[in-house]
Design an enzyme around this catalytic site. Structure first.
Site, PDB file in Angstrom:
ATOM      1  N   TYR A  17       0.825  -1.213   0.000  1.00 52.67           N
ATOM      2  CA  TYR A  17       0.000   0.000   0.000  1.00 52.67           C
ATOM      3  C   TYR A  17       0.858   1.261   0.000  1.00 52.67           C
ATOM      4  CZ  TYR A  17       1.562  -0.001   4.790  1.00 52.67           C
ATOM      5  OH  TYR A  17       2.379  -0.018   5.895  1.00 52.67           O
ATOM      6  N   GLY A  18       2.184   1.094   0.090  1.00 52.45           N
ATOM      7  CA  GLY A  18       3.054   2.261   0.284  1.00 52.45           C
ATOM      8  C   GLY A  18       4.099   2.390  -0.797  1.00 52.45           C
ATOM      9  N   THR A  19       5.343   2.504  -0.383  1.00 54.95           N
ATOM     10  CA  THR A  19       6.431   2.794  -1.327  1.00 54.95           C
ATOM     11  C   THR A  19       6.754   1.619  -2.231  1.00 54.95           C
ATOM     12  OG1 THR A  19       8.120   2.120   0.282  1.00 54.95           O
ATOM     13  CG2 THR A  19       7.460   4.443   0.281  1.00 54.95           C
ATOM     14  N   LEU A  20       6.163   0.452  -1.980  1.00 54.21           N
ATOM     15  CA  LEU A  20       6.409  -0.704  -2.855  1.00 54.21           C
ATOM     16  C   LEU A  20       5.460  -0.746  -4.053  1.00 54.21           C
ATOM     17  CD1 LEU A  20       7.020  -3.495  -0.158  1.00 54.21           C
ATOM     18  CD2 LEU A  20       8.733  -2.556  -1.713  1.00 54.21           C
ATOM     19  N   GLU A  92      11.660  -4.180   5.424  1.00 54.62           N
ATOM     20  CA  GLU A  92      10.614  -3.475   6.177  1.00 54.62           C
ATOM     21  C   GLU A  92      10.864  -3.508   7.689  1.00 54.62           C
ATOM     22  OE1 GLU A  92       8.830  -1.590   4.603  1.00 54.62           O
ATOM     23  OE2 GLU A  92       8.633  -2.411   2.594  1.00 54.62           O
TER      24      GLU A  92
HETATM   25  N1  PCA Z   1       6.411  -0.399   2.149  1.00 57.51           N
HETATM   26  C1  PCA Z   1       5.409  -1.376   2.413  1.00 57.51           C
HETATM   27  C2  PCA Z   1       4.887  -0.974   3.749  1.00 57.51           C
HETATM   28  C3  PCA Z   1       5.037   0.492   3.759  1.00 57.51           C
HETATM   29  C4  PCA Z   1       6.042   0.773   2.717  1.00 57.51           C
HETATM   30  O1  PCA Z   1       6.433   1.832   2.346  1.00 57.51           O
HETATM   31  C5  PCA Z   1       4.336  -1.266   1.358  1.00 57.51           C
HETATM   32  O2  PCA Z   1       4.498  -0.554   0.365  1.00 57.51           O
HETATM   33  O3  PCA Z   1       3.285  -1.902   1.533  1.00 57.51           O
END
Ligand code: PCA
Length: 160
Positions: A17-20, A92
């Site tokens: 949900y984030g930077t991935l 992570e």
């Molecule tokens: N990386 C993981 C968790 C938060 C982040 O930045 C993601 O993208 O889900």
């Protein structure tokens, strides 16, 4: 065909949900063969609401493990091999920064094989290890490092 089946490595579904996510600063790490394998499966959103906040000195997105607050969070489901799963757990900071938990999802757009399921379960990197003020930070529905909030993520390599 038991032989080829036994050789196939175990794949795990993860919800990011984030930077991935695609177009976000850490997506390339999932496509670096040195880290293992990842395959995009679907666009999805969490069945329950969670607070998704951007926190800390490095503007890191965190899904706070407080179901029922915030929004249903949008993200992407990937299938990863064991090597990639180990890489991601390490990247992570599991279990101190994030913990990896199963989460229920509603599938929006399916690119995997076979008929599209409407619901799915995958692992997500969420956290209970948050600062006291994080639950009152602005909550996002769909994370974008380059969004109007102006809180661009600091790449791991660029931190001092
Ligand atoms: N990386 C993981 C968790 C938060 C982040 O930045 C993601 O993208 O889900």
């Amino acid at each position: 065909m038991w032989l080829s089946a036994s050789r196939r490595s175990v794949m795990t579904s993860i919800f990011v949900y984030g930077t991935l996510k695609k177009g976000q600063p850490n997506n390339y790490r999932m496509f670096d063969a040195a880290n293992g394998k990842a395959e995009f499966l679907a666009l999805a959103l969490t069945a329950q609401r969670f607070p998704l906040v951007i926190a800390g000195n490095y503007n890191v997105p965190f899904l706070l493990n407080i179901p029922g607050q915030g929004h249903r969070v949008h993200g992407e489901i990937y299938r990863v091999d064991e090597r990639m799963l180990r890489f991601l757990d390490d990247f992570e900071g599991v279990p101190s920064m994030y913990q990896r938990h199963p989460v229920a999802l509603e599938v929006k757009e399916w690119l995997g094989e076979g008929e599209a399921p409407s619901v799915a379960e995958a692992f997500v990197y969420s956290t209970t290890a948050y600062e006291p003020d994080w639950p009152s930070l602005p909550r996002h529905e769909s994370y974008d490092s380059y969004g109007e909030h102006g809180l661009e993520y600091h790449l791991r390599e660029a931190r001092d």
